[in-house]
Design an enzyme around this catalytic site. Structure first.
Site, PDB file in Angstrom:
ATOM      1  N   TRP A  13     -36.398  27.804 -27.061  1.00 21.29           N
ATOM      2  CA  TRP A  13     -35.232  28.340 -27.786  1.00 21.29           C
ATOM      3  C   TRP A  13     -35.326  29.843 -28.017  1.00 21.29           C
ATOM      4  O   TRP A  13     -34.407  30.446 -28.548  1.00 21.29           O
ATOM      5  CB  TRP A  13     -35.058  27.602 -29.118  1.00 21.29           C
ATOM      6  N   GLU A  99     -41.308  37.628 -21.575  1.00 30.41           N
ATOM      7  CA  GLU A  99     -40.718  38.481 -22.614  1.00 30.41           C
ATOM      8  C   GLU A  99     -41.802  39.033 -23.539  1.00 30.41           C
ATOM      9  O   GLU A  99     -41.708  40.160 -24.013  1.00 30.41           O
ATOM     10  CB  GLU A  99     -39.655  37.687 -23.399  1.00 30.41           C
ATOM     11  N   GLY A 172     -33.138  34.200 -17.533  1.00 28.49           N
ATOM     12  CA  GLY A 172     -31.976  34.663 -18.288  1.00 28.49           C
ATOM     13  C   GLY A 172     -30.980  35.463 -17.471  1.00 28.49           C
ATOM     14  O   GLY A 172     -30.100  36.119 -18.032  1.00 28.49           O
ATOM     15  N   SER A 207     -33.450  30.279 -15.267  1.00 29.25           N
ATOM     16  CA  SER A 207     -32.032  29.923 -15.111  1.00 29.25           C
ATOM     17  C   SER A 207     -31.811  28.494 -14.613  1.00 29.25           C
ATOM     18  O   SER A 207     -30.893  28.252 -13.830  1.00 29.25           O
ATOM     19  CB  SER A 207     -31.323  30.935 -14.202  1.00 29.25           C
ATOM     20  N   GLY A 228     -34.644  27.877 -20.774  1.00 29.35           N
ATOM     21  CA  GLY A 228     -34.305  28.753 -21.897  1.00 29.35           C
ATOM     22  C   GLY A 228     -32.884  28.490 -22.360  1.00 29.35           C
ATOM     23  O   GLY A 228     -32.610  27.534 -23.095  1.00 29.35           O
ATOM     24  N   GLY A 229     -31.951  29.308 -21.900  1.00 29.04           N
ATOM     25  CA  GLY A 229     -30.557  29.275 -22.369  1.00 29.04           C
ATOM     26  C   GLY A 229     -29.944  27.885 -22.390  1.00 29.04           C
ATOM     27  O   GLY A 229     -29.292  27.499 -23.371  1.00 29.04           O
TER      28      GLY A 229
HETATM   29  C1  PEP Z   1     -37.426  30.956 -20.296  1.00 31.43           C
HETATM   30  O1  PEP Z   1     -37.170  31.523 -21.340  1.00 31.43           O
HETATM   31  O2  PEP Z   1     -38.578  30.572 -20.086  1.00 31.43           O
HETATM   32  C2  PEP Z   1     -36.354  30.740 -19.324  1.00 31.43           C
HETATM   33  C3  PEP Z   1     -36.653  30.177 -18.195  1.00 31.43           C
HETATM   34  O3  PEP Z   1     -35.090  31.146 -19.687  1.00 31.43           O
HETATM   35  P1  PEP Z   1     -33.715  30.821 -18.905  1.00 31.43           P
HETATM   36  O4  PEP Z   1     -33.705  29.351 -18.586  1.00 31.43           O
HETATM   37  O5  PEP Z   1     -32.630  31.199 -19.861  1.00 31.43           O
HETATM   38  O6  PEP Z   1     -33.712  31.637 -17.651  1.00 31.43           O
END
Ligand code: PEP
Length: 249
Positions: A13, A99, A172, A207, A228-229
């Site tokens: 999250w 990140e 992301g 993603s 993630g998202g």
């Molecule tokens: C993540 O934060 O590990 C990630 C894969 O983010 P997203 O799915 O948003 O690309």
């Protein structure tokens, strides 16, 4: 790679989620619909770990944190130690997310210390590795992954470990690696892990969403996804879990 283990769909999250949103998510998600073949995990922010832990356990969902500090206790203002995570019901901890590497400046030595402290207190690290777009274009993806995995040298072998291969350029951004890139890179990561003596589960991240989850999860060497998202909404996260169950069955 061990074919007996369940696919793992883990939701990161990041710095999102208030108490009301967490409750609404849990109401909407309900139980893990495929517990026999898919493990589901959630990594909400620290503030939600304790409030969510009991209910997530009843839903058949594992709990994890997004970071930890490597000391046990003391004058480390703002830090959270492994025992605090255990106390909040965590089984997992994400380490080395890109990140944290790029924004906070975390390096491999610090990640190694966090990993060792996590093992010492019974947490399973989800170690994130991955190359930047520039590194991929320079053809040094494997060199970067080898450097990031080198923190496993000399580590105990009989410890729980999940690795998430997350190309930084796919996190992301809405861009995912191609299935050829995923298969090729996962094969490399598995071979490196084998060389280092670790039979870790390897997830793909970057993603992942309902529209691409089945194709990605069906790739050779992919044992789950770090999301993630798309993990923030119960319906999109559930769609990914169902895609994982379809591939696994
Ligand atoms: C993540 O934060 O590990 C990630 C894969 O983010 P997203 O799915 O948003 O690309």
């Amino acid at each position: 790679m061990n074919s007996d283990r369940r696919t793992f769909v883990a939701g990161n999250w990041k710095m999102n989620g208030l108490l009301d949103e967490a409750k609404a998510f849990m109401d909407a998600f309900g139980r893990n619909p495929a517990e026999d073949v898919v493990e589901v995990g959630l990594m909400p922010p620290f503030t939600l770990l304790h409030p969510m832990s009991e209910r997530l356990a009843a839903m058949g969902i594992s709990l994890g944190a997004q970071n930890v500090y490597y000391e046990d206790k003391g004058a480390f203002t703002g830090s959270i130690c492994p025992m605090m995570l255990r106390d909040s019901g965590c089984h997992y901890v994400i380490l080395g997310h890109s990140e944290r590497r790029s924004i906070i400046g975390e390096n491999n030595a610090q990640i190694r210390s966090k990993m060792t402290a996590s093992w010492l207190h019974g947490l399973e690290p989800i170690l994130c590795i991955g190359e930047t777009l520039e590194q991929r274009e320079q053809g040094i993806t494997n060199t970067i992954l080898t450097e990031q995995l080198a923190i496993l040298k000399g580590a105990p072998k009989d410890v729980p470990l999940t690795v998430a291969y997350e190309p930084v350029w796919a996190i992301g951004t809405g861009v995912t690696a191609s299935t050829d890139q995923i298969i090729e890179t996962h094969a490399f990561v598995h071979s490196e892990l084998q060389r280092l003596g670790h039979d870790a589960r390897v997830l793909y991240g970057g993603s992942v969403k309902p529209e691409n989850a089945e194709e990605i999860l069906a790739c050779d060497g992919v044992e789950g996804a770090l999301v993630g998202g798309a993990s923030l909404q119960a319906d999109s996260f559930m769609a990914i879990v169902k895609a994982a169950a379809k591939v696994a069955s």
